[in-house]
Enzyme design. Structure first.
Site, PDB file in Angstrom:
ATOM      1  N   LYS A  75      46.761 -15.334  14.813  1.00  0.00           N
ATOM      2  CA  LYS A  75      45.351 -15.516  15.158  1.00  0.00           C
ATOM      3  C   LYS A  75      44.773 -14.210  15.699  1.00  0.00           C
ATOM      4  CE  LYS A  75      42.607 -19.046  17.609  1.00  0.00           C
ATOM      5  NZ  LYS A  75      42.786 -20.280  18.430  1.00  0.00           N
TER       6      LYS A  75
ATOM      7  N   CYS B 217      41.424 -21.228  13.443  1.00  0.00           N
ATOM      8  CA  CYS B 217      40.478 -21.789  14.413  1.00  0.00           C
ATOM      9  C   CYS B 217      39.341 -20.827  14.779  1.00  0.00           C
ATOM     10  CB  CYS B 217      41.239 -22.260  15.650  1.00  0.00           C
ATOM     11  SG  CYS B 217      40.297 -23.417  16.683  1.00  0.00           S
TER      12      CYS B 217
ATOM     13  N   GLU C  26      46.474 -26.592  13.440  1.00  0.00           N
ATOM     14  CA  GLU C  26      46.840 -25.625  14.473  1.00  0.00           C
ATOM     15  C   GLU C  26      47.772 -26.280  15.485  1.00  0.00           C
ATOM     16  OE1 GLU C  26      44.626 -22.371  17.404  1.00  0.00           O
ATOM     17  OE2 GLU C  26      43.528 -24.186  16.847  1.00  0.00           O
TER      18      GLU C  26
END
Length: 297
Positions: free
Chosen positions: A127, A169, A48
Site C-alpha cells: 500500500k 484501499c 484488504e
C-alpha cells in the site's frame, strides 16, 4: 484497435467475514474462493486484511515475513495458502492484502499478493498511501503509527486477458496511480479495501465510479464483510464498475460473493463514444504516466 481485454471472463469479489483466528480466516477464504471458481470465475479477489482483523493494534501480531521469496510456510502461512488455493481453483487470485513484516528494514507493510493458476507469485503491491485521517466526531485512524508505505506502481500481466493495475484501499483516492496504470494498458483496476462507515458512505461508490470514468476501464473494489462487533466496521458493498462507470454488481454489507462478466471490446467502445484518450492536451499539462514512475521497490 486491439482490445485491452483480450477475451471475456468472469470476475469474483469475495466479501469475506474475518475474525481473530488466522487459521479460520484462511479456511473460510479457501471455501469462498473454491465456491467462486466452481461458479466460473477466472479472477478472484479477496479483501484488504483478509487473514486478520483490521486495526493498528493487530498489524504487528498478525504480520508475516514475505522476503526473501518464497518464504517458508512458517514465515508466511498465508503466502502458501494462496499459492495452493490458486492451483486448486485453477484461477488467478489477487489475495486482498495481509500485514507484512520485513526483518531487513524492521518495517511493517499492508501487502497484496497475486498468484497465477499454477501457484506462481506474479505481483506484490505494498500500500503506497497510508490511511491517516481524523474526521472530528467520526473517526481517527493512523496506519502510519505501525505501517510504512510501499514505493511503486503495480501492474501485473494476466496473459490470457491483459494487464491489471493493483492498489489498496486509500490508494484509490490518488488518481495518479489509476491514470498511470490505465495509460500503460490496463483493462482493470483492482482495489482491495476496508473503507469504514464514515468514509464508505461518503466516497466508496463515488471513488470506484470516478476512477472508471476518468480512465474508461473496469474497476473492482473488494471489502471485508461488515462486523458491528469488531473494533473496526468495514463498509462492505464490494463492487465492479464498467468503463462507462455503470455499477455491474454490488454486494450488501454481509459476507457474499459478487460476480461480474467483463466484456472484450467494452473499453474500446466506450473510448470511441467519448474519445478523451485522443483529446488530452499534453501540450498544456503533463502526462503523469510519462514522468518519473517507479515500478520497482
Amino acid at each position: 484497435m486491439a482490445s485491452l481485454l483480450k477475451k471475456p471472463f468472469k470476475l469474483a469479489l469475495v466479501q469475506l467475514a474475518t475474525g481473530p483466528d488466522k487459521s479460520v480466516n484462511l479456511s473460510r477464504a479457501r471455501s469462498k474462493v473454491l465456491e467462486a471458481s466452481r461458479s466460473g470465475a477466472s479472477l478472484i479477489v479477496l479483501p484488504e486484511c483478509f487473514n486478520s482483523p483490521y486495526g493498528t493494534q493487530y498489524f504487528s501480531s498478525y504480520a508475516e515475513t514475505l522476503l526473501p521469496s518464497p518464504p517458508t510456510p512458517t514465515q508466511s502461512p498465508t503466502y502458501h495458502a494462496l499459492a495452493d488455493l490458486a492451483r486448486e481453483s485453477s484461477a488467478y487470485i489477487i489475495g486482498g492484502s495481509i500485514p507484512e513484516y520485513s526483518p531487513t528494514t524492521k518495517k511493517h507493510h499492508n501487502t497484496s499478493l497475486t498468484f497465477s493458476p499454477t501457484g506462481e507469485l506474479l505481483a506484490t503491491h505494498r500500500k503506497v498511501h497510508m490511511f491517516d485521517i481524523d474526521i472530528p466526531g467520526k473517526i481517527r485512524f493512523k496506519e502510519s503509527e505501525v505501517l510504512s508505505p510501499g514505493n511503486k506502481v503495480t501492474i501485473v500481466d494476466l496473459p490470457p486477458y491483459g494487464k491489471v493495475g493493483i492498489a489498496i484501499c486509500y490508494d484509490i483516492r490518488f488518481p495518479e496511480l489509476a491514470m498511470i496504470a490505465a495509460r500503460k494498458g490496463c483493462f482493470l483496476l483492482v482495489y482491495p479495501g476496508a473503507f469504514n462507515l464514515t468514509t464508505g458512505a461518503l466516497h466508496w461508490s463515488l471513488q470506484a465510479r470516478a476512477r472508471a470514468m476518468d480512465n474508461q476501464v473496469y474497476v473492482a473494489l473488494c471489502s471485508p464483510a461488515r462486523d458491528m462487533e469488531a473494533s473496526y466496521n468495514a463498509w462492505g458493498h464490494s463492487m465492479a464498475v464498467d468503463p462507462n462507470a455503470h455499477v455491474l454488481a454490488e454486494a450488501a454489507e454481509g459476507e457474499e460473493i459478487v460476480y461480474a462478466d467483463l466484456e472484450a471490446g467494452k473499453i474500446e467502445e466506450t473510448r470511441k463514444g467519448v474519445p478523451i484518450y485522443t483529446q488530452r492536451r499534453f501540450d498544456v499539462y503533463p502526462d503523469v504516466s510519462e514522468g518519473k514512475v517507479k515500478y520497482e521497490e
